[in-house]
Enzyme design. Structure first.
Site, PDB file in Angstrom:
ATOM      1  N   LYS A 195       0.860  -1.184   0.000  1.00  0.00           N
ATOM      2  CA  LYS A 195       0.000   0.000   0.000  1.00  0.00           C
ATOM      3  C   LYS A 195       0.892   1.228   0.000  1.00  0.00           C
ATOM      4  CE  LYS A 195      -3.564   2.376   2.657  1.00  0.00           C
ATOM      5  NZ  LYS A 195      -4.524   2.291   3.764  1.00  0.00           N
ATOM      6  N   LYS A 248      -2.113  -1.468  -3.940  1.00  0.00           N
ATOM      7  CA  LYS A 248      -2.956  -0.274  -3.863  1.00  0.00           C
ATOM      8  C   LYS A 248      -2.095   0.974  -3.845  1.00  0.00           C
ATOM      9  CE  LYS A 248      -5.958   1.892  -0.545  1.00  0.00           C
ATOM     10  NZ  LYS A 248      -6.314   1.999   0.821  1.00  0.00           N
TER      11      LYS A 248
HETATM   12  C1  PBG Z   1      -7.542   3.138   5.723  1.00  0.00           C
HETATM   13  C2  PBG Z   1      -7.755   3.110   4.251  1.00  0.00           C
HETATM   14  C3  PBG Z   1      -7.531   4.122   3.303  1.00  0.00           C
HETATM   15  C4  PBG Z   1      -8.008   3.618   2.087  1.00  0.00           C
HETATM   16  C5  PBG Z   1      -8.445   2.325   2.319  1.00  0.00           C
HETATM   17  N1  PBG Z   1      -8.271   2.018   3.657  1.00  0.00           N
HETATM   18  C6  PBG Z   1      -7.059   5.512   3.434  1.00  0.00           C
HETATM   19  C7  PBG Z   1      -5.692   5.817   3.871  1.00  0.00           C
HETATM   20  O1  PBG Z   1      -4.835   4.943   4.039  1.00  0.00           O
HETATM   21  O2  PBG Z   1      -5.494   7.009   4.096  1.00  0.00           O
HETATM   22  C8  PBG Z   1      -8.021   4.380   0.794  1.00  0.00           C
HETATM   23  C9  PBG Z   1      -9.015   3.913  -0.214  1.00  0.00           C
HETATM   24  C10 PBG Z   1      -9.290   4.872  -1.318  1.00  0.00           C
HETATM   25  O3  PBG Z   1      -8.649   5.935  -1.480  1.00  0.00           O
HETATM   26  O4  PBG Z   1     -10.207   4.577  -2.084  1.00  0.00           O
HETATM   27  N2  PBG Z   1      -6.225   3.108   6.143  1.00  0.00           N
END
Ligand code: PBG
Length: 323
Positions: A195, A248
């Site tokens: 991520k 992601k």
């Molecule tokens: C929570 C999380 C996030 C997303 C999914 N789970 C946001 C972040 O890490 O700030 C982002 C999903 C999206 O942008 O569609 N940690």
């Protein structure tokens, strides 16, 4: 021998031929729909930076899940917005918290739809970070206990799969351990394994009210510069017991998806995130991008790179488009 023996255009001549030779196929089964549910809402609320996406009340959540399932979508990914936040995210693991309640309702009303829950603290913390703060940063090991509590409470509520998105080290192993100890040996873990830290989560943070109130997430989310580190993250999560690994965002990490597909054999999912959705929506609104086509090309690229399934806010539209 090349031209004139080989004419690549031969197989593109008619619509039927083009269809016959498609290498990449998409259908409703490929899409997982993220859904936001807010504890305090009586009626759904639009999200300005994500046109077409809403923050749901419990009843509109059930309706949206049921209509998605009717289109052939097999799973939703749930995010909760609690009515109050605190520094330790205590609302995240409450027996009757927003997600725990939503999971119960969905499993009762739409039993054959798989319910996946996002396991993270940022929607529940007053500071908006994904864990417990010590000395001005998210402290890794104390956060593991919190994530265990959240994941266990989701499994106890009936979640079909839990999806930790926090990027703490060791969390997959920690969550696996607690689930097994409490009898949830068959609850799979979908790991947000690679991520990246990115501005493309911006609209999501509006939707979930989860932007950090100080600093950023760069001490836990990955830097865009490091493909080898991303593969190591995936490898470690598989070793710790992840059943499914996710990359992601998607469009800015197609290289990671392609490499991970060759290197690992766990199911590989990609998250086409809020900002990727929002920028195409904005382009369509300006009249600069063709409606549906920009969506279709993006989703095809993600599948072509190697994603087995795609988490996308477009799941319903895409399910209809690629029916
Ligand atoms: C929570 C999380 C996030 C997303 C999914 N789970 C946001 C972040 O890490 O700030 C982002 C999903 C999206 O942008 O569609 N940690």
């Amino acid at each position: 021998m090349s031209f004139p023996t080989h004419r690549m255009r031969r197989l593109r001549k008619t619509k039927t031929l083009r269809k016959l030779f498609e290498e990449t196929r998409l259908g409703p089964i490929d899409f997982i729909l993220p859904l936001f549910v807010a504890e305090d809402l009586k009626i759904p609320e639009n999200i300005a930076s994500m046109p077409g996406v809403q923050r749901h009340s419990f009843s509109s959540l059930v309706r949206e899940a049921a209509s998605s399932h009717a289109l052939g979508i097999q799973a939703v990914l749930l995010f909760g917005i609690p009515h109050k936040k605190d520094s330790l995210a205590t609302e995240a693991f409450k027996k009757n918290g927003v997600i725990q309640k939503a999971v119960g309702l969905l499993k009762k009303e739409v039993p054959s739809l798989a319910v996946i829950t996002d396991v993270c603290a940022c929607e529940y913390t007053s500071h908006g970070h994904c864990g417990i703060i010590q000395k001005g940063d998210v402290s890794n090991d104390p956060t593991l206990g919190l994530l265990q509590k959240i994941a266990l409470s989701h499994a106890q509520a009936g979640a079909d799969m839990v999806a930790p998105s926090d990027m703490m080290d060791g969390r997959i192993g920690a969550i696996r351990k607690v689930l097994d100890r409490k009898g949830f040996t068959d609850t799979p873990i979908l790991s947000y394994a690679a991520k990246f830290s990115t501005c493309f989560y911006g609209p999501f943070r509006d939707a979930a009210d989860s932007a950090p109130t100080f600093g950023d997430r760069k001490t836990y989310q990955m830097p865009a510069t490091n493909p080898r580190e991303a593969l190591r993250e995936i490898q470690l999560d598989i070793e710790e017991g992840a059943d499914v690994v996710m990359v992601k965002p998607a469009l800015t990490a197609l290289d990671i998806i392609a490499k991970a597909k060759l290197k690992f054999f766990a199911p590989l999912w990609a998250y086409h995130v809020s900002g990727e959705y929002a920028m195409i929506k904005a382009g369509e609104k300006m009249g600069w991008l063709a409606k549906d086509t920009a969506m279709a090309e993006s989703l095809l690229a993600i599948k072509r790179a190697g994603a087995d399934r795609i988490i996308t806010y477009w799941a319903k539209e895409a399910a209809k488009f690629f029916k």
